[in-house]
Design an enzyme around this catalytic site. Sequence first.
Site, PDB file in Angstrom:
ATOM      1  N   GLU A  47      11.961  91.878   8.491  1.00  0.00           N
ATOM      2  CA  GLU A  47      10.696  91.309   8.968  1.00  0.00           C
ATOM      3  C   GLU A  47      10.748  89.799   8.737  1.00  0.00           C
ATOM      4  OE1 GLU A  47       6.091  91.542   7.616  1.00  0.00           O
ATOM      5  OE2 GLU A  47       7.227  93.405   7.419  1.00  0.00           O
ATOM      6  N   ASP A  58      -1.783  86.615   3.432  1.00  0.00           N
ATOM      7  CA  ASP A  58      -0.649  86.361   2.542  1.00  0.00           C
ATOM      8  C   ASP A  58      -1.086  85.997   1.129  1.00  0.00           C
ATOM      9  OD1 ASP A  58       0.945  86.782   4.715  1.00  0.00           O
ATOM     10  OD2 ASP A  58       1.286  84.663   5.147  1.00  0.00           O
TER      11      ASP A  58
END
Length: 258
Positions: A47, A58
Site C-alpha cells: 500500500e 492518519d
Amino acid sequence: MGVEKIKAAFENGKKAFIPYVMGGDGGLEKLKERIRFLDEAGASIVEIGIPFSDPVADGPTIQRAGKRALDSGVTVKGIFQALIEVRKEVQIPFVLMTYLNPVLAFGKERFVEKCLEAGVDGIIVPDLPYEEQNIIAPLLREANIALIPLVTVTSPIERIEKITSESEGFVYAVTVAGVTGVRQNFKEEIHSYLEKVKLHVNLPVVAGFGISTKEHVEEMVTICDGVVVGSKIIELLENEKREEICELIYATKQKEEA
C-alpha cells in the site's frame, strides 16, 4: 492486472500481509527500493500513501512521513513515475492510499490513466463517503482497478453490506476508533466486529489501524484474511530494522499453515 491480481493474493486460504509505505518519504529512489525489498520479503500487496497536507485518518507517524515527503517537494506525478519504473521489476500488487483532494487536483481522469500506466491494482480513499463514490468509481471500474471500501467498528451491518455490495478487491476493516497508529492491544469487541464483517461480506476482510506486533498480526489473521501494517512499517524502515518486518510477514504466513 487489477482486481484479479488482488484476488490472487487471497486465493487458496492465503493470508495477506499488506505493508504501508509513504510515497516519497526519504525520496523517490527510496520508495522504489522499499517496494523491491517488501516484494522480496514476501509481502502480499504493498500500500503506497500519497502525501497530503490534511491527512484526517492518519496518526502521528504517518503524518510525519507525509510531511517529510511534501517538504522534500515530492509530487503525485513524481510518485507515479517512480511506480512506473519499479513496476518493471516487481509483480506485487500496488494499492494506493490517497485522500480525495490530491485525486481531484491532479484530475481524476488523468489520475486513473496514471494508475493504469503504473500498474496500480486498487485504491483506497478514506475521505470519500460511499454516497459520493460515483465521483471516481465508474472510471476505476472501467480501468479494472479496485476501489477498496473501509468499514468501521461503528458502521451498522446494513451499511457495511451496502458499502461492500459493489466493491472489489478486499474490505478494509478499521480495527480502532480514531486515527492510525501503534496500539498495545485490541478490545474483545474488535473480534466480534471482525467476525460480523466476515459473515456479511463476500470479499476478503483485512484488518488495519494500530497493528504493530507479531501478536497483533497472529490475533488478527486468525479471524480475518489479512492485515495492513502502516505506522510500524514506517518506523521500522526509518530505523533500518528490516528483519522485524520479515518477522511480521512470517507471522502472517504461519497462519496459512495452521
